[in-house]
Write an enzyme that holds these catalytic residues in place. Structure first.
Site, mmCIF file in Angstrom:
data_model
loop_
_atom_site.group_PDB
_atom_site.id
_atom_site.type_symbol
_atom_site.label_atom_id
_atom_site.label_comp_id
_atom_site.label_asym_id
_atom_site.label_seq_id
_atom_site.Cartn_x
_atom_site.Cartn_y
_atom_site.Cartn_z
ATOM 1 N N ASP A 1 -0.053 5.156 0.904
ATOM 2 C CA ASP A 1 -0.147 6.102 2.021
ATOM 3 C C ASP A 1 -0.268 5.427 3.475
ATOM 4 O OD1 ASP A 1 -0.693 8.316 0.081
ATOM 5 O OD2 ASP A 1 -2.795 7.126 -0.299
ATOM 6 N N ASN B 1 -3.410 9.769 -6.824
ATOM 7 C CA ASN B 1 -2.064 10.538 -6.886
ATOM 8 C C ASN B 1 -0.899 9.777 -6.802
ATOM 9 O OD1 ASN B 1 -3.337 13.488 -6.997
ATOM 10 N ND2 ASN B 1 -4.418 12.758 -5.152
ATOM 11 N N ASP C 1 -1.713 -0.292 6.032
ATOM 12 C CA ASP C 1 -1.832 0.320 7.414
ATOM 13 C C ASP C 1 -3.389 0.532 7.626
ATOM 14 O OD1 ASP C 1 -2.308 2.313 5.420
ATOM 15 O OD2 ASP C 1 -1.890 3.675 6.809
ATOM 16 N N GLY D 1 -7.318 4.101 3.318
ATOM 17 C CA GLY D 1 -7.678 3.137 2.360
ATOM 18 C C GLY D 1 -8.951 3.471 1.682
ATOM 19 N N ILE D 2 -9.666 4.393 2.031
ATOM 20 C CA ILE D 2 -11.197 4.485 1.487
ATOM 21 C C ILE D 2 -11.038 5.555 0.222
ATOM 22 C CG2 ILE D 2 -13.356 5.170 1.807
ATOM 23 C CD1 ILE D 2 -12.574 2.572 3.091
ATOM 24 N N SER E 1 -5.213 5.487 -4.451
ATOM 25 C CA SER E 1 -4.984 6.788 -4.666
ATOM 26 C C SER E 1 -4.773 7.165 -6.375
ATOM 27 C CB SER E 1 -3.868 7.477 -3.771
ATOM 28 O OG SER E 1 -3.552 8.884 -4.046
ATOM 29 N N ARG F 1 -11.549 8.520 -2.645
ATOM 30 C CA ARG F 1 -11.987 9.899 -2.465
ATOM 31 C C ARG F 1 -13.247 10.098 -2.109
ATOM 32 N NH1 ARG F 1 -9.556 13.692 -7.054
ATOM 33 N NH2 ARG F 1 -7.883 12.279 -6.579
ATOM 34 N N ASP G 1 0.902 -1.142 -0.013
ATOM 35 C CA ASP G 1 0.077 -0.093 0.068
ATOM 36 C C ASP G 1 0.939 1.158 -0.210
ATOM 37 O OD1 ASP G 1 -2.210 1.634 0.650
ATOM 38 O OD2 ASP G 1 -1.458 1.727 2.803
HETATM 39 P P1 B16 Z 1 -6.792 9.970 -3.882
HETATM 40 P P2 B16 Z 1 -3.737 3.891 -0.192
HETATM 41 C C1 B16 Z 1 -5.866 5.936 -0.349
HETATM 42 O O1 B16 Z 1 -4.477 5.464 -0.478
HETATM 43 C C2 B16 Z 1 -5.552 6.599 1.158
HETATM 44 O O2 B16 Z 1 -5.419 5.638 2.219
HETATM 45 C C3 B16 Z 1 -7.166 7.300 1.549
HETATM 46 O O3 B16 Z 1 -6.958 8.079 2.437
HETATM 47 C C4 B16 Z 1 -7.279 8.150 0.136
HETATM 48 O O4 B16 Z 1 -8.496 8.725 0.130
HETATM 49 C C5 B16 Z 1 -7.473 7.211 -0.960
HETATM 50 O O5 B16 Z 1 -6.131 6.676 -1.343
HETATM 51 C C6 B16 Z 1 -7.681 7.944 -2.399
HETATM 52 O O6 B16 Z 1 -6.597 8.907 -2.364
HETATM 53 O O7 B16 Z 1 -7.737 11.166 -3.310
HETATM 54 O O8 B16 Z 1 -5.382 10.702 -3.617
HETATM 55 O O9 B16 Z 1 -7.337 9.458 -4.963
HETATM 56 O O10 B16 Z 1 -4.004 4.012 1.359
HETATM 57 O O11 B16 Z 1 -4.771 3.007 -0.846
HETATM 58 O O12 B16 Z 1 -2.326 4.123 -0.945
HETATM 59 MG MG MG Z 2 -2.711 3.167 3.456
#
Ligand code: B16
Ligand code: MG
Length: 223
Positions: A13, A122, A174, A48-49, A120, A51, A11
């Site tokens: 973030d 991003n 995490d 992990g959820i 994400s 946007r 993962d």
């Molecule tokens: P974005 P992961 C997740 O990343 C984040 O944990 C979560 O907080 C966020 O809302 C989600 O990505 C979407 O991210 O807005 O940048 O598209 O933990 O799967 O790496």
């Molecule tokens: Mg994460």
């Protein structure tokens, strides 16, 4: 050679770098704007959820789920993302969480494949800024994932892109939703965080600095 283990799927973030904190700060600011302040404890549910699903959870918390049109919700999500993008502008390889650089070097020396399973949108930008893109064998494109975590789709997709079986993979997460995704995919799960939140993981470390590859391999082989 480690019997049957072929790949490690990370993962992003909160595991590779501390962008989980930036997501929290950006959502917190947006929450305050719509009069829905929330705690770090509630924030655990957002990790992990995706946007839009995160926004829905926040609005539900404040009982405001029916107060905005789809267009307004999209604008709110975009506002949070613009704030998040400003926060990640300065990310450099120095922002890898403790122990991650050495862990990646060890995994590569062992001949294991590396995958990234982040929901994400991003993730590619963050991986580039961390100078990690070329070190990974595959990065799943979150834009092509239909069901976010806790659904297993993203970890299964990472295994498919790597050309390995789920049972030959270890996933590192995490978030509770992320651990559910790994376990649903039929993989061995390493959790980073509290034992209580990540109780479904096969092995949990308080933080990335404490991760022991040898210990993980032993636990994987004894499963
Ligand atoms: P974005 P992961 C997740 O990343 C984040 O944990 C979560 O907080 C966020 O809302 C989600 O990505 C979407 O991210 O807005 O940048 O598209 O933990 O799967 O790496
Ligand atoms: Mg994460």
């Amino acid at each position: 050679m480690i019997q049957s283990l072929k790949a490690i799927i990370f993962d992003l973030d909160g595991v590779i770098t501390d962008t989980a904190e930036y997501h929290y700060l950006a959502w917190k600011a947006l929450g305050e704007e719509v009069d829905i302040p929330f705690t770090r404890e509630f924030n655990e549910e957002l990790k992990g959820i995706s946007r839009m699903d995160s926004l829905e959870k926040i609005l539900l918390l404040g009982g405001r789920q029916n107060d905005f049109t789809i267009e307004e919700k999209t604008a709110l999500a975009e506002k949070k993302n613009a704030h998040y993008c400003r926060l990640i502008e300065g990310i450099t390889p120095a922002d890898l969480l403790p122990g991650i650089k050495d862990l990646i070097a060890t995994l590569k020396a062992e001949g294991l494949k590396l995958g990234l399973a982040s929901v994400s949108k991003n993730a590619f930008t963050v991986m580039d800024r961390l100078e990690l893109t070329s070190q990974f064998d595959t990065i799943v494109d979150a834009a092509k994932i239909l069901k976010g975590k806790p659904d297993p789709e993203i970890f299964l997709k990472a295994a498919e892109q790597l050309g390995v079986e789920p049972s030959e993979c270890i996933g590192i997460e995490d978030a509770a939703a992320g651990v559910d995704s790994i376990k649903g995919a039929g993989m061995f799960a390493v959790g980073i965080g509290s034992e209580e939140t990540l109780s479904k993981a096969d092995i949990v470390y308080e933080n990335t600095e404490k991760v022991s590859f040898e210990e993980i391999v032993k636990a994987y082989q004894n499963k």
